[in-house]
Structures are given as C-alpha cells and as structure tokens.
Design an enzyme around this catalytic site. Structure first.
Site, short mmCIF file in Angstrom:
data_model
loop_
_atom_site.label_atom_id
_atom_site.label_comp_id
_atom_site.label_asym_id
_atom_site.label_seq_id
_atom_site.Cartn_x
_atom_site.Cartn_y
_atom_site.Cartn_z
N TYR A 141 -3.29 -0.49 -0.39
CA TYR A 141 -2.29 0.56 -0.58
C TYR A 141 -2.97 1.91 -0.84
CZ TYR A 141 1.78 2.86 -2.79
OH TYR A 141 2.80 3.71 -3.12
N LYS A 145 -2.65 5.28 1.51
CA LYS A 145 -2.04 6.49 0.97
C LYS A 145 -2.99 7.69 1.04
CE LYS A 145 2.13 5.25 -0.12
NZ LYS A 145 3.26 5.80 0.67
#
Length: 706
Positions: A141, A145
């Site tokens: 993640y 991002k």
C-alpha cells in the site's frame, strides 16, 4: 473496488464504485447508488458507474456520454491487503498496485486529451501518510501511494501549459478502509466533510496550485515539501571516493543547518552539475557550514602570481564574442589588425584576470573550505590605467577579502571579494574586482562589508539619455566561450537543463562586454583611451538570440547604465556605470532626445532593412542641432545592401542631408509637425534631392515610433 469519484463541471458528477469489499472481493452497485442519491437530493446532477478503474476508457466515456465533457478527476479508488513484508504474496502486491496506481494512471490517461483540448483540467491523487512516511504491514500500500505522488508530480509538469493542474492529498478520514484499522469513535470524528473542502478548492478554476502535496483531516490542512542538507563533496579529481570518507563526513552530510528546499528536478540536479564542474576544474571545497571554522585563515591571503599571454587574435575573438561585426565600419578598428587605429576593447581587461581565477586560483587559498557548487558571480568592476595593448604577457597579483550579507529578504550569503592587479612588466595595466557569493554560507565573524569593494549605483530618476538595442546571435555564447570560459552551461542544452534552464545561457561577462561597447560608441566615439572604469551587478541570465537594450544616463564623466532583455523587459545588468576620461567636470550634459529615435531606427533596419531599402532607396544624412550648435550627426543608408545606420561622419555620399533641431525633430517624429511644413517654415533645411522629403514619413512615422 471502492470509490473513484469523477466530477464533471461543478454540479454534474459521475460516481464510480465497483462495490467491492475492502480487500477487493465481490461487487455491488449500492455504494455508488447511495452517493448519486445524496448528490441529486442536494440539487446536483449525477450518474453511477460500476466499471473497474482498470477500465479507465469506459469510465471516462460514461461521463462524456452523460455530460459532454470532463473537467475534474479525483483518483480515490483503493483497497487494503495488509501483511507484514515477509508474508506479502505476489497477489497482495499486484492487486494493490492495480487498483491504486495503475487505476489512477488509466483513468487519468483516458481523461487527459479531453482536458488538453479544452485547455482545462484538474486531477487529484489520493495518497496516504503510509506512502509518505511508511507504515508497518503496508509495504504494498505504501509503495503504491507514493507512486501516485510521483505520477501526480509529473502530470503537474506535463499539464501546466494546457491549464491541467494535478495535486495530491494524503487524507485522514473515516471510510470503509480506515474503519478496519481505527477505533469507531475516531472514525466517526474524522468525517470526509473535513477533507472535501480542500479537494473542491484544488479543483476550482481560480486555484493555481499545481504539484502540491497536502495532509488533511479533522479540519486541519498542511502542505508538505522536501528539505535537503547542504551536503558535502567527497570526491576530488583523479582521487578515489571511499566509504571511509563517507563515514568521516557523515555528521556534516546529515546536518540540516541552512538546508535547501528544492522544488523541481532542475533545482535538485543543479548541485550535481556544479559539483561535476568543480571536480573537473580542481576547485572542490567543503560545505559552507564547515567553512566557518577555517575561513578566517583565508582573509587577506595573497594568491600566487600568475601570468597569461595574449595576442591580437584573442582581442579580435573577444570583440566578435561581444557582438562586434564588420557590418558596422566603426567596429573595424577592433576586428582588423591592419586598421590604422587597431585597438583592444577596454572590457577585454576581464579576460586575462579571469583566467587567473578559473585556473584553480581560489582552490589554492589556505582555509578557503567552501562549497564551490554554491559560488555565483555577483558583481564585476574593471578599471584601466592605460589602453590595453593588443598583445602582451601580463602577470596578475591577487589577494582575497570577505564580507557578508544577511537580512530578512535574502538567505545568508558569504561574499568573496577578489581584487586582481594586472601588470605588463612593472607597469600597472588594469585592476579587477571579482565579487562572487556563496549561497547559504556566512556567520564567519569577519567583516560585514569591504571599504574597497566598489558598490553598484542606481541610475538617475529620469528617462535615459540614450538607448542602444543590439541583437545577440544564437551562437553568441558558443563564440564568447572561446575567450576562456568553458563552462558547458553556456553550450550544452542537456547541461543547461540540469541547471534549471530551458536553453544554454549567455555568459554574464558577455552582456558586460555588450554594455561596455555601447557606452564606448555612444559617448566616447569608440576611443578606448576615454574608457576609465566599468561596474556592473549581474541580475538575470540572457538567452542567446535575445536582444540587449542598454539604457544610458550621462552624469558628467559617469554614464549610468541598465541593461534589459528587449523581448521580456527583464533587467540583466543593474547598478551599473561606466566612468570616462576627458569630459567636462561641470554640470551634466543631457543628450539630444533624438538619440532614442535613431537607436530605434537602427534596430528596425536590422529587422526590416531589405524591405526599407525597396521602399526608400536613398541615403539620408542628418545633422541634429541643439541650442544652435551641431549636437549629433547620423546617416541612414537605405540604398545599399540591407540598409545600415551610422553615427558620426559618413565616408559615402548622402542623397540628401537634413539639418533640424533636436526639439523640432522630435515634433516631426511624434506627428505634431509635418516634414513639408517644417521645410517651408525654415525649421528643417535640406541639401541635395529635396524631393526625398516625401519618404521621411516612411522612416520616421512607420518605423521609429517610441
């Protein structure tokens, strides 16, 4: 997959939500339908879309079908598959990147050309604090991002000229994702309503923010930026860079005192460019912070005497480098060694002295442990004690002084003041003051100013007495560098780009030379013996091919000058002046106003000479009077070649010679006095073909408007 919201105009919205769970499984229309109902209930227009963000084209086409255009994209789609790094599977990694990063890419790409064609677009990337700072169990993640941030920064650059702005938010808000990792009461207090106003402003047509990164949540908004330490150069020419050297300088490498804040890749790479240049030249020092401990050792140090030989070849090459041309007969005395008055341009005096600095002079000073990548040429002063010979082997005596500048409007700077005396045998030829500064250095506890440093001076608060506009050529820097300044910043486009410039820039001392010769011709009839001194401060760079506009104010023996780029109006030389010999010490002599007009005529002839020759086909001589005395003499040749303008006596024959006062000439130029009426009233006198007076309007009215 959870929501990616695409907003069209201010009240027309497509709400995209595949309806998957937080791990990317399942499918439902409920989430998108709920948001659409809320929008419609408040009077807005909205349609639902249930495609995956990996089907970006379908998603965008759905919005176009419903509303006819696409203005805003908010990339907000996301899922979580949290695992510690060692337990992260290929599927965990790939699925996160497909939704967050690849989905943002595909949707933004599908909208891009539509935004480009309409010259408007706003794109928001939804990143995360996990991407900025990292977070345990979110390697997949976090990477995705931060990848979105990199994508946003590049889109901001590529979209700027099409009015497409791209910004990134890192929100903290209660959502279907965060409710799995936050306590329920915290989720309830971090409402999306506390994030939405920032998104709305960033998407507004009045908002010019582009490439920004913002943390937002709970009603608070903050902007983030990068910070970089001053660092340390650990490599020297022909010497290896070692890990032990890194270890020994680690504290200084990580010291954020006087840290810089680069905002573009050009700013980031600029230091590396200057490092390469300094390593190659052998002028490698430490960082400015370290300089404070030993710089006082350098104050007043005398550098070793150096020598530099030149002949008429270097004099001619320099004259060509600062814009002289055989098109102007007055320039031959500086370009042809067989000319009876062959001379060296006075501003050539910087060249021998400059060589004594560029050939490693500064790096030999004991205690001068500064970062030469931070050194910029700020000011230059040159004083001549006699006209420069066209060939000589001068020697240079140099020593070093320091002073500092620090106030609330500028960063701390250390100024290096380097005086250089140039001799031919025992005879002093000229004196130079090279004033350079080191950005971010200072705090040495030495003198805050130098009594001997020549200060820049502002021009008088009135219109200039004379203006000369001179075009540089595309190859001006390539030619000037042959006089000894080999910095690739002035010739290599890729090197210039790394330094933050779109194109290679002109040498500051080349602009210095242009301005110096403008004064020499305008006020000293190109007589080098009249030239005493010149002082300039370098303000902005010039791109080869631009025109230099030198504005001049005469105050006794001093000519104040200011040099601008004609095309942009930016001042490139400021606080500048030239001191001359042999003029009256009495009250300032104001030049005829007609000087400005003839300067403009000269520029127009350069641009439109062939066209004017076809229209006029004549040579006009001008005698401008002031207070009943001849003040200036000009010749406009619109008969030969592509036309030319000459000041002073003309060796050819004029078809018509016109005598008129400076005041009446300006009235003719302004259109307040017709040439024929001036002739019959006796204000304008003509010798030769008086019928050519009919063509004066072509020259004065059409091509000399102020």
């Amino acid at each position: 997959m959870p929501p990616a919201i695409i907003s069209v105009l201010s009240c027309c919205n497509e709400v995209n939500d595949l309806g998957a769970d937080t791990k990317g499984g399942g499918k439902s229309s409920a989430a998108a339908d709920k948001v659409v109902e809320e929008i419609r209930a408040k009077g807005g227009k909205a349609v639902a879309n249930y495609d995956s963000v990996e089907d970006g084209e379908k998603l965008i086409q759905s919005a176009l079908d419903a509303f006819g255009r696409i203005d805003i994209v908010v990339n907000n789609a996301g899922i979580l598959r949290d695992r510690s790094f060692v337990r992260t599977s290929d599927l965990d990694w790939d699925l996160i990147h497909r939704v967050h990063l690849r989905g943002s890419f595909l949707v933004s790409r599908a909208a891009w050309n539509h935004m480009k064609n309409q010259n408007f677009g706003r794109i928001i990337m939804t990143a995360s604090a996990a991407g900025i700072y990292g977070n345990f169990g979110q390697a997949n993640y976090s990477a995705a991002k931060l990848g979105m941030l990199g994508l946003a920064n590049t889109l901001a650059i590529e979209g700027r000229k099409y009015n497409i702005h791209c910004n990134t938010i890192a929100p903290i808000a209660g959502s279907r994702l965060t409710e799995t990792v936050m306590p329920p009461d915290l989720v309830a207090s971090l409402k999306p309503e506390y994030v939405a106003p920032l998104v709305l402003w960033l998407c507004h047509e009045q908002c010019q923010e582009n490439g920004g990164l913002f943390e937002v949540g709970a009603g608070w908004i903050g902007k983030l930026r990068w910070e970089r330490s001053q660092g340390r150069i650990l490599r020297q020419k022909s010497k290896p860079m070692t890990p032990e050297g890194v270890r020994d300088q680690w504290k200084e490498i990580c010291d954020f005192t006087n840290a810089t804040k680069p905002t573009t890749i050009q700013e980031s790479l600029a230091s590396f460019v200057t490092v390469l240049s300094q390593v190659e030249s052998g002028e490698v020092g430490a960082n400015p912070a370290a300089a404070a401990t030993s710089v006082t050792m350098a104050v007043g140090q005398k550098l070793p005497t150096s020598s530099f030989s030149y002949s008429h070849t270097q004099c001619i090459l320099y004259a060509l480098g600062v814009g002289m041309s055989t098109k102007d007969p007055d320039h031959l005395r500086f370009l042809y060694e067989g000319h009876p008055d062959f001379s060296c341009l006075p501003t050539f005096g910087v060249i021998p002295s400059q060589s004594s600095i560029m050939d490693g002079g500064l790096s030999s000073v004991p205690g001068l442990n500064i970062d030469f990548t931070r050194v910029l040429h700020g000011e230059q002063y040159l004083e001549l004690y006699k006209p420069l010979p066209t060939s000589v082997s001068p020697t240079h005596k140099r020593h070093l002084c320091f002073y500092e500048l620090s106030d609330t409007s500028v960063k701390l700077k250390c100024w290096l003041y380097l005086p250089v005396n140039t001799y031919s045998g025992k005879e002093l030829l000229c004196y130079n003051q090279f004033s350079v500064f080191v950005v971010g250095a200072g705090g040495f506890g030495v003198k805050r100013n130098s009594d001997k440093a020549k200060p820049p001076l502002p021009p008088p608060n009135r219109a200039p007495d004379a203006v000369v506009i001179d075009s540089t050529t595309r190859d001006q820097a390539a030619l000037y560098r042959l006089s000894g300044d080999w910095n690739p910043l002035h010739i290599d486009p890729s090197f210039a780009a790394m330094g933050g410039f779109k194109k290679p820039i002109l040498h500051g001392l080349c602009s210095f030379g242009f301005a110096g010769r403008h004064v020499l011709k305008q006020f000293a009839d190109n007589d080098p013996s009249r030239f005493k001194a010149i002082k300039v401060r370098f303000a902005k760079p010039v791109t080869p091919g631009q025109s230099l506009q030198t504005e001049m104010w005469k105050e006794g023996n001093r000519i104040h000058i200011q040099c601008k780029v004609k095309e942009t109006g930016e001042v490139v030389l400021t606080g500048a002046y030239v001191d001359l010999h042999g003029t009256s010490e009495g009250s300032p002599e104001k030049l005829p106003q007609s000087e400005l007009v003839f300067a403009e005529i000269g520029r127009r002839i350069k641009d439109l000479g062939s066209e004017l020759v076809k229209k006029v086909n004549a040579v006009f001589g001008w005698e401008i009077t002031k207070d009943g005395k001849k003040a200036a003499q000009w010749t406009i040749d619109l008969k030969n070649g592509s036309g030319s303008l000459h000041k002073g006596p003309y060796t050819g024959k004029a078809d018509v010679t016109i005598t008129i006062s400076d005041e009446d000439f300006m009235e003719v130029v302004k259109g307040n006095l017709m040439p024929q009426k001036a002739f019959f009233s006796g204000k304008l006198k003509m010798r030769g073909n008086i019928m050519l007076s009919q063509k004066l309007e072509v020259i004065l009215k059409d091509y000399a408007k102020l």
